[in-house]
Motif scaffolding. Structure first.
Motif, short mmCIF file in Angstrom:
data_model
loop_
_atom_site.label_atom_id
_atom_site.label_comp_id
_atom_site.label_asym_id
_atom_site.label_seq_id
_atom_site.Cartn_x
_atom_site.Cartn_y
_atom_site.Cartn_z
N GLN A 20 2.43 -7.09 0.90
CA GLN A 20 1.86 -5.84 0.90
C GLN A 20 3.26 -5.17 1.64
OE1 GLN A 20 -2.14 -4.75 2.36
NE2 GLN A 20 -2.50 -7.03 2.00
N HIS A 23 6.46 -4.68 -0.08
CA HIS A 23 6.23 -3.88 -1.35
C HIS A 23 6.34 -2.35 -0.63
CE1 HIS A 23 3.93 -2.63 -4.96
NE2 HIS A 23 4.81 -1.60 -4.92
N THR A 62 -1.07 -0.46 -0.78
CA THR A 62 -0.92 -0.88 -2.05
C THR A 62 -2.24 -0.97 -2.81
OG1 THR A 62 -1.40 -3.09 -1.29
CG2 THR A 62 0.84 -2.47 -1.30
N ARG A 63 -3.43 -1.27 -2.11
CA ARG A 63 -4.79 -1.22 -2.90
C ARG A 63 -5.77 -0.48 -2.08
NH1 ARG A 63 -5.46 -7.28 -3.41
NH2 ARG A 63 -7.40 -6.67 -2.78
N ARG A 66 -7.62 -2.40 0.83
CA ARG A 66 -6.67 -2.76 1.96
C ARG A 66 -6.96 -1.55 2.83
NH1 ARG A 66 -7.28 -7.33 2.35
NH2 ARG A 66 -8.70 -6.62 0.79
N VAL A 90 -2.15 5.64 -3.25
CA VAL A 90 -2.83 4.43 -3.34
C VAL A 90 -2.04 3.95 -4.86
CG1 VAL A 90 -5.12 3.12 -3.86
CG2 VAL A 90 -5.09 5.20 -2.45
N LEU A 91 -1.10 2.78 -4.46
CA LEU A 91 -0.46 2.37 -5.46
C LEU A 91 -1.16 1.71 -6.71
CD1 LEU A 91 2.47 0.66 -3.40
CD2 LEU A 91 2.36 3.11 -4.37
N ASP A 92 -2.03 0.84 -6.70
CA ASP A 92 -3.00 0.34 -7.66
C ASP A 92 -3.90 1.25 -8.37
OD1 ASP A 92 -4.87 0.55 -5.62
OD2 ASP A 92 -5.94 -1.31 -6.73
N LEU A 93 -4.00 2.30 -8.13
CA LEU A 93 -4.96 3.26 -8.71
C LEU A 93 -4.12 4.48 -9.10
CD1 LEU A 93 -8.19 3.42 -6.52
CD2 LEU A 93 -7.66 2.14 -8.83
#
Length: 188
Positions: A20, A23, A62-63, A66, A90-93
């Motif tokens: 994390q 990234h 990242t998510r 988190r 929010v990277l994952d979404l």
């Protein structure tokens, strides 16, 4: 300024934690707040991160899990950052509240949380009304009131109110209420 937040629940999750942070740094994050703590416990780094953010800053995670432990918690964080003029990414979404689309997605999440809360309260009201109609609902039993006889007995034995509260596991105000009621009922 780009600010990152990284979290894992336990100290055993070293690889995920380091991933994390790396990234976030690759994205150009200038300051990273990181901690290994449960989402439901105390998170001092998250508190520091939210305090640190200023108008124009972007918080990157990242998510979503988190950052937030629930939809309601996301609403709190989103609202707090909105008041400061900061954005969330929010990277994952693919949520980025600095864009109109990302802001709309975040606002939809907030609206869904409010809707869930209203549904829960309505179901609770309906359930309580039905239980009352059947004579099954009387509310929470007052725990201290059941101990009033013991309060009176201990006070007659010379025990001070603060000690009575400790011994019986009730509040001092409950002790004084019991003593007042006993005194009032003893008067002619």
């Amino acid at each position: 300024m780009l600010v990152g937040y990284a979290r894992t629940s336990t100290h055993d999750q070293v690889a995920g934690f380091e991933d994390q942070i790396e990234h976030l740094k690759r994205l150009g994050v200038e300051k990273v707040f990181a901690e290994q703590a449960s989402a439901v416990g105390d998170r001092p780094q998250l508190a520091s991160c939210l305090d640190f953010l200023r108008e124009g800053d972007t918080l990157i995670v990242t998510r979503l899990d988190r950052l937030c432990r629930s939809t309601a918690h996301f609403c709190e964080v989103f609202d707090r950052l909105e008041r400061k003029g900061a954005a969330i990414r929010v990277l994952d979404l693919g949520i980025d509240t600095s864009s109109p689309t990302g802001r709309m997605v975040a606002e939809i999440v907030v609206a869904v949380a409010a809707f869930e809360r209203r549904l829960l309260l309505e179901r609770q009201r309906v359930g309580i009304a039905a239980a009352k109609a059947q004579g099954k609902y009387r509310g929470r039993a007052p725990t201290a009131r059941r101990r009033f006889a013991e309060v009176i007995e201990l006070r007659r034995a010379g025990v001070l109110p603060a000690e009575i509260a400790i011994r019986l596991g009730i509040s001092r105000s409950s002790v004084f209420r019991a003593l007042r009621e006993a005194k009032a009922s003893a008067m002619p």
